[in-house]
Design a protein around this motif. Structure first.
Motif, PDB file in Angstrom:
ATOM      1  N   ASP A   1      -5.795  44.458   8.665  1.00  0.00           N
ATOM      2  CA  ASP A   1      -5.360  44.839   7.313  1.00  0.00           C
ATOM      3  C   ASP A   1      -4.013  44.198   6.990  1.00  0.00           C
ATOM      4  O   ASP A   1      -3.795  43.668   5.902  1.00  0.00           O
ATOM      5  CB  ASP A   1      -5.191  46.366   7.212  1.00  0.00           C
ATOM      6  CG  ASP A   1      -6.517  47.076   6.950  1.00  0.00           C
ATOM      7  OD1 ASP A   1      -7.541  46.385   6.792  1.00  0.00           O
ATOM      8  OD2 ASP A   1      -6.512  48.326   6.894  1.00  0.00           O
TER       9      ASP A   1
ATOM     10  N   LYS B   1      -3.746  33.292   6.373  1.00  0.00           N
ATOM     11  CA  LYS B   1      -5.094  32.730   6.271  1.00  0.00           C
ATOM     12  C   LYS B   1      -5.698  32.468   7.640  1.00  0.00           C
ATOM     13  O   LYS B   1      -5.001  32.035   8.569  1.00  0.00           O
ATOM     14  CB  LYS B   1      -5.055  31.417   5.482  1.00  0.00           C
ATOM     15  CG  LYS B   1      -4.445  31.552   4.089  1.00  0.00           C
ATOM     16  CD  LYS B   1      -5.283  32.434   3.155  1.00  0.00           C
ATOM     17  CE  LYS B   1      -4.647  32.556   1.787  1.00  0.00           C
ATOM     18  NZ  LYS B   1      -4.416  33.930   1.365  1.00  0.00           N
ATOM     19  N   TYR B   2      -6.974  32.766   7.773  1.00  0.00           N
ATOM     20  CA  TYR B   2      -7.711  32.415   8.992  1.00  0.00           C
ATOM     21  C   TYR B   2      -9.163  32.138   8.607  1.00  0.00           C
ATOM     22  O   TYR B   2      -9.596  32.516   7.520  1.00  0.00           O
ATOM     23  CB  TYR B   2      -7.569  33.507  10.063  1.00  0.00           C
ATOM     24  CG  TYR B   2      -7.977  34.915   9.672  1.00  0.00           C
ATOM     25  CD1 TYR B   2      -9.308  35.329   9.746  1.00  0.00           C
ATOM     26  CD2 TYR B   2      -7.029  35.842   9.262  1.00  0.00           C
ATOM     27  CE1 TYR B   2      -9.669  36.632   9.409  1.00  0.00           C
ATOM     28  CE2 TYR B   2      -7.383  37.140   8.911  1.00  0.00           C
ATOM     29  CZ  TYR B   2      -8.716  37.524   8.996  1.00  0.00           C
ATOM     30  OH  TYR B   2      -9.077  38.792   8.664  1.00  0.00           O
TER      31      TYR B   2
ATOM     32  N   TYR C   1      -7.912  47.098  13.707  1.00  0.00           N
ATOM     33  CA  TYR C   1      -8.386  47.082  12.319  1.00  0.00           C
ATOM     34  C   TYR C   1      -7.186  47.075  11.367  1.00  0.00           C
ATOM     35  O   TYR C   1      -7.150  46.343  10.389  1.00  0.00           O
ATOM     36  CB  TYR C   1      -9.272  48.301  12.044  1.00  0.00           C
ATOM     37  CG  TYR C   1     -10.047  48.204  10.747  1.00  0.00           C
ATOM     38  CD1 TYR C   1     -11.342  47.677  10.719  1.00  0.00           C
ATOM     39  CD2 TYR C   1      -9.496  48.635   9.542  1.00  0.00           C
ATOM     40  CE1 TYR C   1     -12.054  47.578   9.530  1.00  0.00           C
ATOM     41  CE2 TYR C   1     -10.199  48.538   8.350  1.00  0.00           C
ATOM     42  CZ  TYR C   1     -11.479  48.009   8.348  1.00  0.00           C
ATOM     43  OH  TYR C   1     -12.181  47.920   7.175  1.00  0.00           O
TER      44      TYR C   1
ATOM     45  N   GLU D   1      -8.454  43.191   2.122  1.00  0.00           N
ATOM     46  CA  GLU D   1      -7.619  42.805   3.274  1.00  0.00           C
ATOM     47  C   GLU D   1      -8.369  41.901   4.248  1.00  0.00           C
ATOM     48  O   GLU D   1      -7.772  41.009   4.845  1.00  0.00           O
ATOM     49  CB  GLU D   1      -7.130  44.056   4.032  1.00  0.00           C
ATOM     50  CG  GLU D   1      -5.988  44.785   3.367  1.00  0.00           C
ATOM     51  CD  GLU D   1      -6.469  45.750   2.296  1.00  0.00           C
ATOM     52  OE1 GLU D   1      -7.646  45.668   1.889  1.00  0.00           O
ATOM     53  OE2 GLU D   1      -5.663  46.591   1.845  1.00  0.00           O
ATOM     54  N   HIS D   2      -9.665  42.180   4.435  1.00  0.00           N
ATOM     55  CA  HIS D   2     -10.401  41.411   5.442  1.00  0.00           C
ATOM     56  C   HIS D   2     -11.139  40.206   4.862  1.00  0.00           C
ATOM     57  O   HIS D   2     -11.771  39.470   5.605  1.00  0.00           O
ATOM     58  CB  HIS D   2     -11.388  42.326   6.189  1.00  0.00           C
ATOM     59  CG  HIS D   2     -10.694  43.313   7.085  1.00  0.00           C
ATOM     60  ND1 HIS D   2     -11.360  44.078   8.011  1.00  0.00           N
ATOM     61  CD2 HIS D   2      -9.385  43.645   7.200  1.00  0.00           C
ATOM     62  CE1 HIS D   2     -10.483  44.869   8.648  1.00  0.00           C
ATOM     63  NE2 HIS D   2      -9.280  44.616   8.156  1.00  0.00           N
TER      64      HIS D   2
ATOM     65  N   SER E   1      -8.986  48.263   1.992  1.00  0.00           N
ATOM     66  CA  SER E   1      -9.173  48.878   3.309  1.00  0.00           C
ATOM     67  C   SER E   1      -9.463  50.375   3.198  1.00  0.00           C
ATOM     68  O   SER E   1      -8.886  51.068   2.355  1.00  0.00           O
ATOM     69  CB  SER E   1      -7.902  48.681   4.134  1.00  0.00           C
ATOM     70  OG  SER E   1      -7.972  49.461   5.300  1.00  0.00           O
TER      71      SER E   1
ATOM     72  N   TRP F   1      -8.001  38.371   0.689  1.00  0.00           N
ATOM     73  CA  TRP F   1      -6.594  38.068   0.937  1.00  0.00           C
ATOM     74  C   TRP F   1      -6.371  37.095   2.098  1.00  0.00           C
ATOM     75  O   TRP F   1      -5.267  36.623   2.298  1.00  0.00           O
ATOM     76  CB  TRP F   1      -5.813  39.376   1.189  1.00  0.00           C
ATOM     77  CG  TRP F   1      -5.393  40.046  -0.093  1.00  0.00           C
ATOM     78  CD1 TRP F   1      -5.532  39.556  -1.360  1.00  0.00           C
ATOM     79  CD2 TRP F   1      -4.757  41.321  -0.227  1.00  0.00           C
ATOM     80  NE1 TRP F   1      -5.033  40.446  -2.270  1.00  0.00           N
ATOM     81  CE2 TRP F   1      -4.548  41.542  -1.605  1.00  0.00           C
ATOM     82  CE3 TRP F   1      -4.342  42.300   0.674  1.00  0.00           C
ATOM     83  CZ2 TRP F   1      -3.938  42.697  -2.100  1.00  0.00           C
ATOM     84  CZ3 TRP F   1      -3.736  43.452   0.190  1.00  0.00           C
ATOM     85  CH2 TRP F   1      -3.536  43.646  -1.188  1.00  0.00           C
TER      86      TRP F   1
ATOM     87  N   GLY G   1      -4.069  40.733   6.089  1.00  0.00           N
ATOM     88  CA  GLY G   1      -4.452  40.619   4.682  1.00  0.00           C
ATOM     89  C   GLY G   1      -3.292  40.870   3.752  1.00  0.00           C
ATOM     90  O   GLY G   1      -3.002  40.060   2.864  1.00  0.00           O
TER      91      GLY G   1
ATOM     92  N   ARG H   1      -1.160  38.119   3.499  1.00  0.00           N
ATOM     93  CA  ARG H   1      -1.868  36.931   2.979  1.00  0.00           C
ATOM     94  C   ARG H   1      -1.895  35.791   4.006  1.00  0.00           C
ATOM     95  O   ARG H   1      -1.769  34.619   3.662  1.00  0.00           O
ATOM     96  CB  ARG H   1      -1.209  36.417   1.685  1.00  0.00           C
ATOM     97  CG  ARG H   1      -0.967  37.462   0.601  1.00  0.00           C
ATOM     98  CD  ARG H   1      -2.276  38.052   0.089  1.00  0.00           C
ATOM     99  NE  ARG H   1      -2.105  38.654  -1.232  1.00  0.00           N
ATOM    100  CZ  ARG H   1      -1.649  39.892  -1.442  1.00  0.00           C
ATOM    101  NH1 ARG H   1      -1.337  40.678  -0.424  1.00  0.00           N
ATOM    102  NH2 ARG H   1      -1.521  40.359  -2.678  1.00  0.00           N
TER     103      ARG H   1
END
Ligand code: FAD
Ligand code: FES
Lengths: 140, 650
Positions: free
Chosen positions: A24, A32-33, A20, B98-99, B69, B102, A27, A30
């Protein structure tokens, strides 16, 4: 449902301490997926009951990801990741018997510092599931 | 249920990618959601005020904050809720920054994903039960295991802070290896002179109880409430009566190698480990005594005017409750016998660093004059070999023993002070002198004391007449080197003391691949174990010198004091719970729990969770075949509902 419209649905069970936090970091960095992966936070990969996974497939998931801390020593609860691994191996066999391609279930060790790995896994796994196509229960 | 959902824009961090108003509209449709709002910065003071106000206004009994988060602000929002009289465990965070915002760019898809996440967290929160932190009392006493300088410093610090300390030492005296050292780098002050006052301070301290010849046998319980069983071996001499006059020793007919002098001198069967020993008392070594049952000799007791000798001493078992534990079990040297190339430890004049310390020491077998063990002649040429067994992953230990570069420079220097016309050679791989004044110290050895440093390994040491021939290479000059030496000193690797692994197991702490105690985090929690309330210091955790050992001991003491000074300890209440009616008594959970938090109640024939020990990983809930165990607030039904809701179209 197959066609341009179809998008893979993927549920990700992420352990609170590593995977997790790795997500984070992806994120924060930054990276990308694809948005197909929807995370559910669990305390530890050892908390992931095979029933959760079967339920996910039953309710329409095309893929399930379990993210935990690296073996041997990173699990916050000492050996939860090993338990997850054992169950994962068994569950893959079971999926096969149920006619579900075992590739639709994936276990990955992702540390809190591996934002990049999380994003890569998310990309790759989404791609893999996209190639496998939508899950048709009762016989793939 | 009356759920309130608070969606944060996070400036534009969330709102620029996620359509927060649409998320709000979608979430409003949930039958349990009675209030939804969005706000620019939910974590700001006005944001928190908004949450508090709406909790009261709408009588919310659960809250979801869709923001960053939970690792960032879960605590912030739970604390805010608490101020508005909402149970903090009824507040959950949906991570849409974050999930989501971003990591995605497609606004439509990101918004849909955000809706799914928020919805799933609503499903969780409506099933969350309100909880209170579990509170436990604290026993204001500390156990310190190991009486070397690490244990001594830790014991003194904890006792000075006002808490009782039980200091358990395996040997007959505290002091550890530091008591054996001659002079210490980098200042060359005498080791005993700086150690003895500390040993005395420990023995005089009203709040420290020293238990020598003792070892920890069993530890149960948890932070704040450990129960410890200590086994004490018999001393056969009453340490309170013994005046250390030494009369007994003179009449003892048995001579055995003296371990304090690393076997380089002899002692009697009744002996005092060293003159400054604490407790200042003799001890009978039952393995070498002629015999007490039946009594064969009895001369020592006849001679003892203080009547301190008690042949009937049976030792004992001591049980204590403590709130915190500090492990300081120290080190040993990796044995000479592991090195066939250096004579398997068979050559008397090939010695280890600690043996050399004793030969240098004023209280050692030679009274501080440097002489070699085979014929007690003054050695005119001495070869020192560094990294013997260290940094050798293929054959011995992979790690650097850290202190050998320094003590070898010290040894060579002290040798030159004792034998000014002697020649000292040091074979090294490279010099690691990274401490305050350390580089200068090594430099002094090289330049002022004119010690010959040769960069390279030694392939072989063998005896030729009364000389030891040392074959090595000088890798800088690219030449073979042969030295005919009178004595060879091996800086063998530092290894954890024999009992360290055993102690770690009893305390449910981990050891690393080399047997040193494994810390909870290598950088941020260097003196903590994974078992809360158990701390480490000294070489048992990894090779280190005295200054570092002392610093670490004070750090471990501070951690222990942190526990001991709490009026109560609080523990996360998200623990496992057993439904006694469903439990079939299979005990699967008992064996699966890594924290030994589950006990099988033989009377009731059901498993019981000690909630103060449970860390809430939830493994047992998965393993329980009858579904009798649930993981509080991450129950199966909660996760399943979350799964369903993330798979619903948004
Ligand atoms: C040859 C040599 C020279 C050195 N010279 C210097 C120097 O000049 N300057 C410097 O700063 N450092 C020097 N050092 C390093 C120094 O010795 C250590 O840093 C220091 O002694 C570490 O203290 P400790 O308390 O961690 O371990 P130890 O001194 O090993 O103490 C551990 C104690 O715990 C006890 N114990 C072990 N197991 C148990 C158990 N299961 N139950 C109860 N008790 C137990 C032992 O009996 C011992 O008393 C030298 C080391 C060597 C080998
Ligand atoms: S906490 Fe991450 S796998 Fe156990």
């Amino acid at each position: 449902m197959v066609g341009d419209e179809w998008e893979p649905k993927i549920v990700a069970f992420l352990c609170n301490w590593c995977a997790y936090a790795g997500a984070d970091l992806a994120g924060v960095s930054r990276l990308k997926y694809p948005p197909n992966i929807v995370p559910i936070r669990v305390p530890c990969s050892g908390r992931v009951d095979p029933r959760f996974i079967l339920e996910a497939f039953k309710k329409g998931a095309d893929g399930v990801l379990i993210g935990g801390c690296h073996t041997p020593n990173d699990c916050h609860y000492v050996v939860g990741n090993f338990k997850a691994y054992k169950r994962y191996i068994l569950l893959k066999k079971l999926l096969e018997q149920l006619g579900i391609n075992p590739k639709r279930l994936r276990l990955e060790w992702i540390s809190a510092s591996e934002g990049r790995k999380f994003a890569e896994v998310a990309r790759e796994f989404t791609e893999e599931i996209r190639n496998l196509g939508p899950l048709r229960l009762w016989g793939e | 249920m009356r759920v309130g959902v608070f969606i944060c824009h996070c400036g534009i961090n969330i709102a620029s990618v996620v359509d927060v108003e649409r998320v709000a509209k979608e979430i409003e449709k949930h039958p349990d959601v009675v209030y939804v709002t969005t706000y620019k910065y939910m974590c700001s003071d006005p944001g928190q005020e908004l949450i508090k106000r709406e909790i009261k206004e709408h009588q919310l009994d659960a809250v979801v904050v869709a923001a960053c988060s939970p690792h960032m602000h879960e605590k912030t929002f739970r604390d805010a809720a608490k101020e508005a009289a909402l149970n903090p465990y009824r507040v959950e965070i949906a991570n849409i920054r974050e999930h989501v915002s971003w990591v995605h760019e497609d606004r439509e898809k990101a918004t849909k994903k955000a809706i799914k996440i928020v919805r799933s967290v609503v499903e969780k929160v409506i099933r969350d039960v309100p909880l209170e932190p579990i509170s436990v009392d604290v026993t204001r006493r500390c156990l310190v295991i190991g009486g070397g300088i690490a244990g001594i410093q830790a014991a003194l610090d904890v006792a000075e802070a006002g808490y009782e300390v039980i200091l358990v030492e395996k040997g007959p005296s505290i002091g550890g290896h530091m008591a054996q050292l001659s002079e210490t780098f980098p200042t060359l002050d005498c080791s005993q002179c700086i150690l003895t006052p500390k040993m005395v301070a420990v023995s005089r301290h009203p709040r420290i109880k020293i238990l020598t010849l003792s070892e920890v046998e069993e530890v149960t319980g948890y932070v704040g409430n450990f129960h410890v069983v200590i086994k004490r071996k018999p001393r056969f001499v009453d340490e309170n009566l013994c005046t250390a006059c030494g009369d007994c020793e003179k009449v003892c007919p048995v001579f055995v190698p003296n371990e304090f002098d690393m076997g380089l001198s002899l002692r009697r069967a009744i002996y005092i480990p060293f003159p400054q020993a604490v407790p200042s008392s003799y001890v009978i070594d039952i393995n070498s005594c002629l015999g007490l049952e039946p009594l064969i000799c009895g001369k020592c007791a006849e001679k003892c005017e203080a009547n301190a000798i008690n042949y009937d001493d049976k030792g004992g078992r001591i049980e204590v409750d403590v709130g915190a534990i500090i492990v300081a079990t120290g080190y040993e040297l990796y044995g000479k016998e592991n090195f066939p190339e250096y004579g398997y430890g068979q050559y008397e004049d090939v010695v280890t660093g600690l043996e050399f310390e004793r030969l240098l020491s004023a209280t050692g077998p030679t009274g501080g004059e440097l002489r070699r063990p085979s014929d007690w002649k003054v050695p005119k040429t001495v070869v020192f070999i560094q990294c013997v067994g260290s940094r050798d992953p293929d054959n011995h230990k992979p790690y650097c023993s850290k202190i050998c570069c320094m003590y070898t420079a010290k040894h060579a220097m002290l040798y030159k002070h004792r034998v000014p016309d002697g020649k000292a050679y040091i074979f090294y791989i490279d010099i690691r002198a990274g401490g305050k004044d350390y580089e200068e110290f090594v430099h002094r050895a090289m330049e002022e004391e004119r010690i010959t440093y040769i960069r390279g390994r030694v392939s072989k040491v063998f005896r030729e007449g009364d000389k030891l021939v040392v074959w090595g290479v000088d890798t800088l000059a690219g030449k073979k080197v042969e030295v005919h030496a009178d004595m060879v000193v091996l800086a063998t690797a530092i290894v954890p003391s024999e009992g360290t692994r055993d102690v770690a197991e009893k305390l449910k702490c981990a050891t690393d691949e080399n047997g040193f105690l494994k810390e909870a985090h290598p950088k941020l929690r260097p003196v903590e174990s994974l078992n809360t309330g158990v701390y480490y210091c000294g070489v048992a955790q990894g090779p280190k010198d005295i200054p570092e050992t002392v610093a670490q001991a004070s750090a471990a003491a501070a951690k222990a004091i942190d526990i001991l000074s709490q009026p109560k300890l609080y523990h996360e209440p998200t623990v496992a719970v057993v439904d006694g009616d469903k439990c079939t008594g299979c005990k699967t959970c008992v064996s699966i729990c890594p924290f030994n938090a589950i006990r099988f109640n033989e009377e009731l024939k059901r498993a019981e969770v000690n909630s103060a020990l449970c860390e809430g990983c939830g493994s047992c809930a998965v393993a329980c075949p009858s579904g009798a165990i649930t993981a509080t607030n991450i129950r199966d039904d909660q996760v399943i509902e979350m799964v369903k809701s993330v798979l619903q179209e948004a």
